[in-house]
Scaffold this active site. Structure first.
Site, PDB file in Angstrom:
ATOM      1  N   ASN A   7     -12.988  -5.812  12.122  1.00  0.00           N
ATOM      2  CA  ASN A   7     -11.606  -5.631  11.684  1.00  0.00           C
ATOM      3  C   ASN A   7     -10.718  -5.966  12.892  1.00  0.00           C
ATOM      4  OD1 ASN A   7      -9.129  -4.765  10.837  1.00  0.00           O
ATOM      5  ND2 ASN A   7      -9.789  -2.715  10.232  1.00  0.00           N
ATOM      6  N   ARG A  91     -12.731  -8.202   7.726  1.00  0.00           N
ATOM      7  CA  ARG A  91     -11.606  -7.713   6.933  1.00  0.00           C
ATOM      8  C   ARG A  91     -10.473  -8.717   7.102  1.00  0.00           C
ATOM      9  NH1 ARG A  91      -7.043  -3.329   8.299  1.00  0.00           N
ATOM     10  NH2 ARG A  91      -6.053  -3.406   6.262  1.00  0.00           N
ATOM     11  N   HIS A 180      -4.894  -2.441   1.015  1.00  0.00           N
ATOM     12  CA  HIS A 180      -5.881  -1.343   1.030  1.00  0.00           C
ATOM     13  C   HIS A 180      -6.869  -1.471  -0.143  1.00  0.00           C
ATOM     14  CE1 HIS A 180      -2.548   1.269   3.051  1.00  0.00           C
ATOM     15  NE2 HIS A 180      -3.360   0.798   3.986  1.00  0.00           N
ATOM     16  N   ARG A 241       7.095   3.217   8.321  1.00  0.00           N
ATOM     17  CA  ARG A 241       7.649   2.242   7.360  1.00  0.00           C
ATOM     18  C   ARG A 241       8.418   2.963   6.261  1.00  0.00           C
ATOM     19  NH1 ARG A 241       2.016  -0.684   6.094  1.00  0.00           N
ATOM     20  NH2 ARG A 241       1.195  -0.225   8.145  1.00  0.00           N
ATOM     21  N   GLU A 386     -14.242   1.710   4.089  1.00  0.00           N
ATOM     22  CA  GLU A 386     -13.946   0.290   3.875  1.00  0.00           C
ATOM     23  C   GLU A 386     -15.024  -0.602   4.487  1.00  0.00           C
ATOM     24  OE1 GLU A 386     -10.025   1.646   5.288  1.00  0.00           O
ATOM     25  OE2 GLU A 386      -9.244  -0.088   4.216  1.00  0.00           O
TER      26      GLU A 386
END
Ligand code: AMP
Length: 411
Positions: A7, A91, A180, A241, A386
């Protein structure tokens, strides 16, 4: 099959090296501060203590080189030869509309990944750097791209089209993509497994609440709507965010504060969310601590955070036409009983009732059920994985590729 899962971020490479047949993590770690002073590599083999090394790590090629060196190290390593790495799974944040599934990477795929940079300028370039590094350092070893966006690509057009001129979708690909995906995929499957029912007959809402946060409405195993949009800025309130807001606010603030595009982008991505409302921190642990001490803006940030999740639960229950399970995952979803409880308040009408004791005790690597015995809807706390989804997909894609080759050769 031994698979290296990578990743790659702007200044970091997180990785796990897995024996996928045994679902076993042989080693994992992270290279951080790539290209900066104080670059560091923390490496943990499964059966020995963590090792931390520092040194000059100028780019992603050097970072991946470090990872391979540690995997091969006589003292700390878990393999003897590079050839024991059967495949690499990457990823990749954005696959646009081109990749509804994971894909074996070749030159054509690389070109499409480069085309997707425009859609994810903050993420895809680093993912591509990681892939290039592996092509250079592990020649001949198959590499697979697993996309954050792929799980959401089956959304119906009425869920992904924005209310702006349609030509902008055609011209620039402006639509909801969602992110996601590997996490929403994994935790929805875990919930179905826990319920001992086929995913095809279930309506599930998944809440991935980490630094970035998104929710997904999963019907029959398919994501039919999700809260993140064209970029990972839309939807829930996040650490730094903003999530959803009236688009006119941006124009208004840019005009009043004389902000450039870059400055407006930074405001929305780095100075908003929990950080923006509290003025203290984008980390939920700090927000909860400060709210506990009576800090009103931290309390407000926490209230906005949970209120918005409740609102999405209601709207997703509506689009699903009913609800069998609600799932919490990622840093906040897995670790904060308070957030889980607040998100489920007053949702009795959806059959959601959280058991305080079960909720408070839920922690650790296992999946927990936290609803009361009389709750019609199941409520789960699921540690996401993940890396496992990426490794399993990598195995599948590599094996499919080998099958195809055999058929072509007539073996
Ligand atoms: P992630 O991006 O999945 O690593 O999640 C990071 C977020 O999880 C941060 O906002 C952390 O504050 C939050 N987090 C981690 N542990 C806890 C906890 N025990 N309580 C509340 N939030 C937590």
């Amino acid at each position: 099959m031994k698979i290296l899962v990578l990743n790659c971020g702007s200044s970091s490479v997180k990785y796990q090296f897995m024996d996928i047949e045994k679902t076993y993590v042989l080693a994992k770690g992270m290279v951080s501060r790539i290209g900066m002073s104080g670059a560091m590599h923390a490496y943990k083999p499964h059966d020995r203590p963590e090792v931390t090394t520092t040194g000059e790590i100028l780019d992603h090629i050097m970072a991946v080189e470090h990872v391979i060196t540690m995997l091969l190290s006589p003292n700390h390593g878990v393999i003897k030869d590079k050839s024991e790495i059967d495949a690499v799974g990457h990823r990749v944040v954005h696959g646009g509309e081109a990749f509804p599934d994971s894909v074996l990477i070749d030159n054509d795929v690389m070109q499409v990944l480069r085309d997707c940079i425009e859609l994810a300028p903050l993420h895809n370039p680093h993912n591509i750097r990681g892939i290039t590094a592996c092509f250079q350092l592990l020649p001949g070893i198959p590499q697979v791209a697993v996309f954050d966006t792929a799980f959401h690509l089956k959304m119906p057009p009425y869920a992904y089209i924005y209310g702006i001129p349609y030509v902008l979708y055609k011209r620039y690909g402006i639509r909801r993509y969602g992110f996601h995906g590997t996490s929403h995929f994994y935790v929805s499957r875990r919930a179905a497994k826990m319920m001992n029912r086929p995913i095809e007959e279930l309506n599930i809402i998944t809440c991935h609440l980490g630094n970035g946060a998104s929710m997904s409405a999963v019907k029959g195993g398919i994501s039919i709507d999700t809260s993140m949009g064209f970029t990972p800025l839309e939807g829930l309130l996040m650490g730094t965010r903003s999530g959803d807001l009236d688009p006119a606010i941006i124009l208004h603030v840019m005009a009043r504060e004389e902000l450039s595009l870059n400055e407006a982008n930074t405001m929305l991505n780095k100075h908003s969310g929990l950080q923006g409302i509290s003025g203290i921190s984008g980390d939920m642990r700090d927000i909860i601590k400060e709210a506990d001490k009576g800090n009103t803006n931290s309390q407000l940030a926490l209230d906005v955070y949970c209120y918005r999740i409740r609102k999405y639960i209601g709207s997703y229950a509506a689009v699903l036409g009913g609800l069998d399970a609600l799932v919490f995952t990622a840093g906040i979803g897995e670790n904060s009983p308070l957030v889980r409880k607040k998100c489920c308040e007053n949702l009795d009408f959806l059959g959601i009732r959280v058991d305080d004791e079960k909720n408070n005790q839920a922690k650790g690597p296992q999946t927990d059920e936290i609803q009361t015995d009389d709750s019609k809807t199941k409520v789960f706390r699921v540690p996401t994985n993940e890396e496992l989804v990426i490794a399993l997909d990598t195995k599948r894609v590599v094996e499919e590729g080998m099958e195809r080759k055999k058929m072509v050769k007539g073996v």
